[in-house]
Design a protein around this motif. Structure first.
Motif, short mmCIF file in Angstrom:
data_model
loop_
_atom_site.label_atom_id
_atom_site.label_comp_id
_atom_site.label_asym_id
_atom_site.label_seq_id
_atom_site.Cartn_x
_atom_site.Cartn_y
_atom_site.Cartn_z
N MET A 22 37.96 43.07 -8.87
CA MET A 22 39.33 43.55 -9.08
C MET A 22 39.35 44.80 -9.95
O MET A 22 40.08 45.77 -9.67
N VAL A 23 38.56 44.81 -11.03
CA VAL A 23 38.57 45.96 -11.92
C VAL A 23 37.95 47.17 -11.24
O VAL A 23 38.37 48.32 -11.49
N ALA A 24 37.00 46.96 -10.32
CA ALA A 24 36.46 48.08 -9.56
C ALA A 24 37.54 48.71 -8.69
O ALA A 24 37.60 49.95 -8.55
N ALA A 25 38.39 47.89 -8.10
CA ALA A 25 39.50 48.41 -7.29
C ALA A 25 40.50 49.16 -8.16
O ALA A 25 40.97 50.25 -7.80
N ILE A 26 40.83 48.58 -9.30
CA ILE A 26 41.76 49.23 -10.23
C ILE A 26 41.19 50.56 -10.72
O ILE A 26 41.90 51.57 -10.81
N ASP A 27 39.89 50.58 -11.03
CA ASP A 27 39.28 51.80 -11.54
C ASP A 27 39.29 52.90 -10.49
O ASP A 27 39.41 54.10 -10.83
N ALA A 28 39.17 52.56 -9.21
CA ALA A 28 39.27 53.56 -8.16
C ALA A 28 40.67 54.18 -8.14
O ALA A 28 40.82 55.40 -7.96
N MET A 29 41.67 53.36 -8.34
CA MET A 29 43.04 53.85 -8.39
C MET A 29 43.25 54.73 -9.63
O MET A 29 43.91 55.78 -9.56
N ARG A 30 42.72 54.30 -10.75
CA ARG A 30 42.90 55.07 -11.98
C ARG A 30 42.15 56.40 -11.89
O ARG A 30 42.67 57.44 -12.34
N ALA A 31 40.96 56.40 -11.31
CA ALA A 31 40.20 57.65 -11.17
C ALA A 31 40.96 58.64 -10.30
O ALA A 31 40.96 59.85 -10.59
N ALA A 32 41.61 58.16 -9.25
CA ALA A 32 42.37 59.03 -8.37
C ALA A 32 43.56 59.66 -9.07
O ALA A 32 44.09 60.69 -8.62
N ARG A 33 43.96 59.08 -10.20
CA ARG A 33 45.10 59.58 -10.96
C ARG A 33 44.66 60.19 -12.29
O ARG A 33 45.47 60.40 -13.19
N GLY A 34 43.37 60.45 -12.41
CA GLY A 34 42.86 61.13 -13.59
C GLY A 34 42.83 60.28 -14.84
O GLY A 34 42.85 60.81 -15.96
N GLN A 35 42.74 58.95 -14.67
CA GLN A 35 42.73 58.05 -15.81
C GLN A 35 41.34 57.42 -15.96
O GLN A 35 40.62 57.23 -14.98
N PRO A 36 40.96 57.04 -17.17
CA PRO A 36 39.64 56.44 -17.40
C PRO A 36 39.59 55.01 -16.87
O PRO A 36 40.63 54.41 -16.57
N PRO A 37 38.40 54.45 -16.75
CA PRO A 37 38.27 53.05 -16.29
C PRO A 37 39.00 52.09 -17.23
O PRO A 37 39.20 52.37 -18.41
N MET A 38 39.35 50.96 -16.68
CA MET A 38 40.01 49.91 -17.45
C MET A 38 38.96 48.89 -17.88
O MET A 38 38.08 48.53 -17.10
N ALA A 39 39.05 48.42 -19.09
CA ALA A 39 38.11 47.42 -19.58
C ALA A 39 38.30 46.11 -18.82
O ALA A 39 39.43 45.66 -18.60
N LEU A 40 37.20 45.51 -18.41
CA LEU A 40 37.26 44.24 -17.69
C LEU A 40 38.03 43.20 -18.49
O LEU A 40 38.84 42.44 -17.93
#
Length: 222
Positions: A22-40
């Motif tokens: 789930m966090v890998a999916a969220i991080d892909a969305m955040r990267a597309a919007r110029g945001q850093p990864p989310m902590a698990l």
């Protein structure tokens, strides 16, 4: 003491530690919007609450209507990450083997979309072992409505009172109670800090799935 005739399980947070996917999916969305990864650790408590809760936790500053439009994007990313990072919780395989050895049928009732759940089951080696699979969109209602649990029991061929439901979220316990099924609160799963599993009034609370290898750990059926 004997095992129940049948057991139904929630999937995410109960059988499967899917938070890393789930966090890998969220991080892909955040990267597309110029945001850093989310902590698990920050996403993990929200996983059992569903896609909308996870997207809200990852993008709290975004309007709810806008986030709603992002749900298909999240599900697309998650489908690509499916089974790549997470895995079953420790003790689950031994517990399932104990149920099977005792002749107990088991199945899955999840609020995850059925197409995603059906892709996961073969990855886990469960396609010949899981007796029934009901997703969040399989029927006209989903948990906390009891309908998915009742239909699952019917498909297995077991009366609801002879079946036990195991889940890590309050919706699971509400659904089980309404279906007339004894319930197990999976304390090893995902919970928010404000969640109080004692207040859910499940029949038993279990800290470790390994404990469920013993018939005495299960609540009594009729």
């Amino acid at each position: 003491m004997v095992f129940p005739k049948a057991v139904l399980f929630d999937l995410d947070g109960t059988l499967l530690d899917s938070a890393p996917d789930m966090v890998a999916a969220i991080d892909a969305m955040r990267a597309a919007r110029g945001q850093p990864p989310m902590a698990l650790a920050d996403l993990r408590p929200h996983v059992s609450k569903g896609a909308r809760a996870m997207v809200a936790a990852a993008f709290p500053q975004v309007d709810a209507d806008e986030r709603e439009r992002w749900i298909p994007e999240f599900l697309d990313h998650y489908q690509r990450e499916l089974g790549r990072h997470g895995g079953v919780f420790d003790g689950i395989e031994a517990m399932l083997a104990a149920l099977e050895d005792a002749g107990c049928a088991w199945g899955i009732v999840t609020n995850k979309p059925e197409y995603l759940a059906r892709q996961l089951v073969p990855l886990l080696g469960w396609e010949q072992r899981c007796a029934v699979l009901i997703g969040g969109d399989t029927l006209k209602a989903r948990k906390p409505d009891p309908l998915p649990l009742l239909v699952a029991a019917q498909r297995i061929g077991v009366a609801p009172a002879d079946c036990i439901y195991v889940g890590d979220d309050e919706r699971d316990i509400i659904a089980a109670r309404a279906a007339g099924m004894p319930s197990v609160v999976a304390l090893w799963g995902y919970r928010l800090d404000e969640d109080d599993p004692i207040a859910w009034h499940g029949d038993v609370m279990i800290e470790d799935p390994d404990a469920l290898r013993l018939p005495s750990a299960w609540p009594r059926t009729r």
